[in-house]
Design a protein around this motif. Structure first.
Motif, mmCIF file in Angstrom:
data_model
loop_
_atom_site.group_PDB
_atom_site.id
_atom_site.type_symbol
_atom_site.label_atom_id
_atom_site.label_comp_id
_atom_site.label_asym_id
_atom_site.label_seq_id
_atom_site.Cartn_x
_atom_site.Cartn_y
_atom_site.Cartn_z
ATOM 1 N N ALA A 145 0.797 -0.967 0.023
ATOM 2 C CA ALA A 145 -0.090 -0.006 -0.018
ATOM 3 C C ALA A 145 0.819 1.234 0.014
ATOM 4 O O ALA A 145 0.571 2.260 -0.806
ATOM 5 N N LYS B 5 -6.036 1.307 -11.409
ATOM 6 C CA LYS B 5 -5.744 1.666 -10.148
ATOM 7 C C LYS B 5 -7.201 1.217 -9.448
ATOM 8 O O LYS B 5 -6.770 0.881 -8.045
ATOM 9 N N GLU B 6 -8.273 0.845 -9.622
ATOM 10 C CA GLU B 6 -9.204 0.434 -9.146
ATOM 11 C C GLU B 6 -8.858 -0.935 -8.427
ATOM 12 O O GLU B 6 -9.145 -1.365 -7.433
ATOM 13 N N LEU C 96 -6.501 -0.913 -5.401
ATOM 14 C CA LEU C 96 -7.170 -0.370 -4.314
ATOM 15 C C LEU C 96 -8.093 -1.714 -3.880
ATOM 16 O O LEU C 96 -8.003 -1.863 -2.617
ATOM 17 N N ILE D 46 -3.773 3.855 2.411
ATOM 18 C CA ILE D 46 -4.831 3.355 1.694
ATOM 19 C C ILE D 46 -5.742 4.397 1.374
ATOM 20 O O ILE D 46 -6.401 4.781 0.403
ATOM 21 N N PHE E 200 -4.571 7.056 -1.087
ATOM 22 C CA PHE E 200 -4.689 6.449 -2.789
ATOM 23 C C PHE E 200 -5.907 6.478 -3.032
ATOM 24 O O PHE E 200 -6.527 6.959 -4.164
ATOM 25 N N ALA E 201 -7.194 5.980 -2.020
ATOM 26 C CA ALA E 201 -8.414 6.068 -2.373
ATOM 27 C C ALA E 201 -9.064 7.362 -2.722
ATOM 28 O O ALA E 201 -9.718 7.695 -3.764
#
Length: 388
Positions: free
Chosen positions: A72, A88-89, A92, A137, A140-141
């Motif tokens: 992460a 990217k999804e 995640l 996380i 990034f989200a």
């Protein structure tokens, strides 16, 4: 399922992430951004194959060694620095799956906000490192527009506070919700990973400003002084990884690596510069056994390279490098974008180990840090060295 998988890009393994997320991977984002893309694509392929991001892969086999879900950190760091990432999804989703996997106390951590020493060994270290990864996380989200996940993990990223003892100022183990008695910060025991409470005492790199606020600026200075000036004697079990001691600072293992740079957030930043000079010259030298501890797939070397250049990432995923004290007259970084970033020291000598007012492209920098984008834009960073 024992099938041979084909990769369309360079596929990498030997990810010693508990070690390298701290300094080696941030260094790669400067010197090897294309490889960093391939590293993360390798992470994604492992997630496709196993349902989890890498923890510590060796020859494309997951060893489940060490702690944390530090993929992460590498993903969030690269994305925040503008290194192009695909899918990217899916990345995640891999982060979320790795954080919630029923392994090494993660489920209880998510439910209760910390890991109970009754349930899991190394409960303090796991809680602290999970909290940092949760911050990554969340970051990034948010960057990819998933605000609901970002909020959940932002709250989780503060879980380090649940093990912060307000009287001792240390992160301590709890059993049945209660603080364990007879706490000794120099004791090496099963509540910490290859360390004691001193070496994990400032292990919230994503919330340093909150740690400073809790201790106060002078309190942080006194705490750091106590860490470096205290006896190097330890009690408890034998732990061969704890080497390179200055007081209770242990340079030979990774949990301590950012601590010396925290003097930059106190009222005496030059004390930290003194120790950086000492560490570089006493624990790294040009002999067959010239590096203290274990290089751990490049982390020890990366600390040396970055610190010799004059900066280090206290938070490995926020695109900032904190200034220390450079140990070269001149260094030129030849960047993949065909630009050069040059570091020059004025009045550099064995006595002039402190730096004053770094100058970037003829502009004096007022804060104790430089951003990734400033490095990658190229230019000249000049440190004014002094013996004062």
């Amino acid at each position: 399922n024992n099938q041979v998988a084909q990769s369309k890009q360079d596929n990498y393994s030997v990810f010693s992430l508990w070690d390298t997320y701290r300094g080696a991977n941030p260094l790669y984002t400067i010197l090897q951004p294309k490889r960093t893309q391939d590293f993360i694509e390798s992470f994604r392929l492992q997630y496709q194959q196993t349902g989890l991001l890498p923890m510590w892969t060796l020859s494309n086999n997951e060893t489940n060694c060490m702690i944390g879900y530090h993929s992460a950190s590498i993903i969030a760091d690269a994305n925040s620095k503008g290194i192009a990432l695909e899918n990217k999804e899916e990345l995640l989703a891999g982060m979320i799956a790795s954080s919630n996997y029923n392994h090494l106390g993660k489920v209880q951590y998510a439910q209760n906000g910390f890991i109970d020493a009754n349930l899991e060994a190394e409960s303090v270290s796991k809680t602290l490192e999970y909290a940092y990864d949760d911050w990554c996380i969340s970051k990034f989200a948010k960057q990819i527009g998933n605000d609901s996940i970002a909020k959940i993990y932002q709250l989780r990223s503060a879980n380090w506070m649940n093990l912060y003892h307000p009287e001792s100022g240390f992160f301590q183990a709890r059993k049945g919700g209660m603080w364990l008695p007879n706490f000794k910060p120099n004791e090496v025991n099963h509540h910490y990973t290859e360390a004691n409470a001193w070496q994990y005492s400032l292990a919230a790199p994503h919330h340093i400003s909150q740690l400073v606020a809790m201790k106060g600026k002078q309190g942080m200075e006194r705490f750091l002084d106590s860490l470096f000036y205290s006896s190097s004697t330890m009690s408890g079990r034998e732990q061969s990884d704890i080497t390179g001691l200055i007081g209770q600072y242990a340079h030979g293992n990774e949990p301590s690596h950012h601590i010396v740079y925290l003097y930059a957030f106190s009222e005496t930043p030059k004390v930290g510069q003194k120790y950086i000079h000492k560490i570089i010259h006493e624990f790294h030298n040009n002999t067959p056994d010239g590096m203290i501890g274990n290089d751990d797939c490049g982390q020890m070397s990366a600390w040396y390279i970055l610190s010799t250049l004059g900066f280090y990432p206290v938070n490995p995923a926020n695109s900032e490098f904190i200034f220390g004290a450079p140990q070269v007259k001149k260094a030129i970084l030849h960047l993949e974008n065909n630009k050069t970033f040059t570091i020059v020291t004025s009045n550099f000598s064995i006595e002039n180990i402190y730096q004053d007012k770094p100058i970037l492209n003829n502009i004096i920098l007022s804060s104790p840090l430089i951003n990734y984008s400033q490095i990658m834009s190229g230019g000249i960073l000049n440190f004014q060295m002094t013996n004062k």
